[in-house]
Scaffold this active site. Structure first.
Site, PDB file in Angstrom:
ATOM      1  N   CYS A 295      44.919  36.371  46.708  1.00  0.00           N
ATOM      2  CA  CYS A 295      46.180  36.221  45.967  1.00  0.00           C
ATOM      3  C   CYS A 295      47.328  35.822  46.893  1.00  0.00           C
ATOM      4  CB  CYS A 295      46.486  37.487  45.188  1.00  0.00           C
ATOM      5  SG  CYS A 295      46.288  38.943  46.180  1.00  0.00           S
TER       6      CYS A 295
ATOM      7  N   GLU B 256      48.989  45.087  42.136  1.00  0.00           N
ATOM      8  CA  GLU B 256      48.979  43.910  43.018  1.00  0.00           C
ATOM      9  C   GLU B 256      48.335  42.800  42.210  1.00  0.00           C
ATOM     10  OE1 GLU B 256      50.318  43.737  45.847  1.00  0.00           O
ATOM     11  OE2 GLU B 256      50.399  45.790  46.612  1.00  0.00           O
TER      12      GLU B 256
END
Ligand code: ADP
Length: 493
Positions: free
Chosen positions: A296, A262
């Site tokens: 993010c 990720e």
């Protein structure tokens, strides 16, 4: 809140730990070295934790490898019960865990408590999924054979996690791993190891056996290299920067490990002329300023259609102006400090670059008068696609506004990046919401909603934002191997 009193209370509750966990034992680094953990709001040292390296990591791998043998043999129902107990304990200690998160990471206490609930939900969800790891029976092309597919745990997992969600980034990895029978070595960020250690203590209290969950921290590259080099570690799961993710992906090739990544995003948030302005302002505010912009999936580029641009810029700036900045323990604070000086410098350099190329400050644009790593919630207008702030994640409380004319142009601008994690669109046109969602090269799309993460939906990116998905029924597949079994001679008596 008095930080010293709080630290003392957390220590006496047993949840503020200053040692790593290997094989069910709390231990120091073998050479006694430590690293200091700071409160980013005050700069004070909360405690010190062991600065470990390859030796301790190799021992954690061995203990995880031994524990795998018995943990993977337990019934799914047994593993499920332990995970459920862990969930119950995480929720029972929600306040202390939230305090630990605010202490070491800086986010406001209400947001930190929200992370505890969100993080614990992964454990609850995967305690349920543990019982649903079904295999398959395949219709055989030959009369005397029966063909089956078994799903089995991949083995020992190395889980490397960042500082922005000290609990949730761990539970979304460890939950599915333990559920299907894997064992784990967690390497939390050295900035935020305390929440990880507290969660591990609660895992022990929940009866999760020694060695099934280990936590090591210290020299990140030494620990990472030891995990990569070991043939006993069968999977690496990582959340963090794209640069480190690429290194891990390359390093995992030597022993052909499974890998989930990720990585960074560059989320576009597209506001169309036909959007409900209140919904768009609220959504963009949540998507941009959560965790002071340090996630993010934070909106990195707010791309606004020309007909609504001025009105949106005005309403959005007013909303941003109301965000109170301060120590996460103070009442009403919505924006905490940035994690460290490096983060502050990054934000400053991105804003400087944008201003030098023609962007304008609508609000903020400088360090906050509170000092340290506090930065004013900022809105920039007239931002262009070629500016640094549009090319890379700013990871701070700065909202750059870009202008577009047509839907095609918005899609082109949104997709003009190597990242592909989250995107947001605001429109009241149902056809457009489908059309644009399908055209966006992103793993997650929020339509008229800025906060979209949940344990029940698959989270993950495409392009250079990563590999694999976390959460949801899909998230457990990352920790499973398929085994095909062919039964022959099935027509005999
Ligand atoms: P960020 O910039 O968000 O801190 P990083 O990718 O540097 O992102 O950090 C995410 C996690 O990766 C942290 O736990 C960090 O310690 C770890 N890390 C950093 N470098 C390495 C490395 N070379 N090998 C393994 N882990 C690493």
């Amino acid at each position: 809140m008095d930080a010293q009193n709080l630290t003392a209370r957390l220590k006496s509750s047993g949840l503020l730990r200053s040692q790593a966990l290997i094989g069910g034992k709390w231990i120091d680094a073998y050479d006694g070295k430590t690293i200091k953990v700071h409160n980013p709001a005050t700069g004070e040292v909360i405690t010190e934790v062991p600065c470990m390296g390859s030796k301790e990591t190799n021992d954690a791998i061995s203990s995880s490898y031994d524990a795998f043998y018995s943990w993977s043999k337990r019934t799914a129902a047994e593993r499920s019960r332990h995970l459920r107990k862990w969930y119950d304990l995480l929720i029972a200690h929600r306040e202390e865990l939230g305090q630990l998160i605010t202490l070491e990471q800086g986010k406001p206490l209400t947001e930190a408590m929200g992370e505890v609930t969100y993080g614990a939900n992964f454990i609850e969800f995967f305690s349920e999924e543990a019982k649903r790891v079904y295999g398959d029976i395949i219709p055989s092309p030959l009369a005397d054979r029966r063909l089956l597919v078994l799903k089995q745990p991949v083995g020992v997992v190395g889980a490397i996690t960042p500082w922005n969600f000290p609990l949730a980034m761990i539970t979304r990895k460890v939950g599915p791993a333990l559920a299907c029978g894997c064992t784990v070595i967690i390497k939390p960020s050295e900035f935020t190891p305390l929440t990880a250690l507290a969660a591990a203590e609660l895992a022990l209290q929940a009866g999760i056996p020694p060695g099934a969950v280990n936590v090591v921290m210290g020299n990140a590259s030494d620990i990472g290299d030891a995990l990569l080099a070991s043939p006993q570690v069968r999977k690496i799961t990582f959340t963090g920067s794209t640069a480190v993710g690429k290194k891990l992906m390359a390093g995992a090739s030597a022993t052909v490990k499974k890998i989930s990544l990720e990585l960074g995003g560059n989320a576009p948030c597209i506001v169309f002329d036909d959007a409900d302005i209140d919904v768009a302002v609220k959504g963009a505010l949540g998507a941009k300023f959560r965790n002071s912009g340090q996630t993010c999936v934070c909106a990195n580029r707010i791309i606004v259609q020309e007909g609504i641009y001025e009105k949106f810029a005005d309403a959005f700036s007013k909303a941003v102006q109301n965000l109170k900045v301060g120590d996460g323990f103070s009442e009403g604070v919505a924006q905490g400090p940035l994690i460290n000086e490096a983060a502050l410098h990054k934000v400053e350099s991105f804003v400087q670059d944008a201003l030098s190329k023609g962007a304008k400050v609508l609000l903020g644009g400088k360090r906050h008068s509170l000092g340290r790593t506090f930065y004013e919630p900022t809105v920039l207008s007239d931002v262009k696609s070629e500016m640094l702030i549009s090319r890379e994640e700013v990871f701070g409380p700065v909202a750059p506004l870009l202008r577009f004319k047509t839907e095609e142009e918005a899609i082109r601008m949104a997709n003009d990046t190597n990242a592909g994690l989250a995107a947001y669109i605001f429109t009241n046109n149902v056809q457009r919401s489908w059309r644009v969602t399908e055209a966006l090269e992103y793993g997650l799309v929020g339509v008229n909603e800025g906060l979209i993460s949940t344990e029940v939906a698959p989270f993950g990116g495409i392009k250079q934002s990563g590999l694999g998905r976390e959460g949801s029924k899909y998230g457990i597949d990352e920790y499973l191997e398929l085994k095909y079994m062919c039964l022959g001679n099935m027509t005999g008596n």
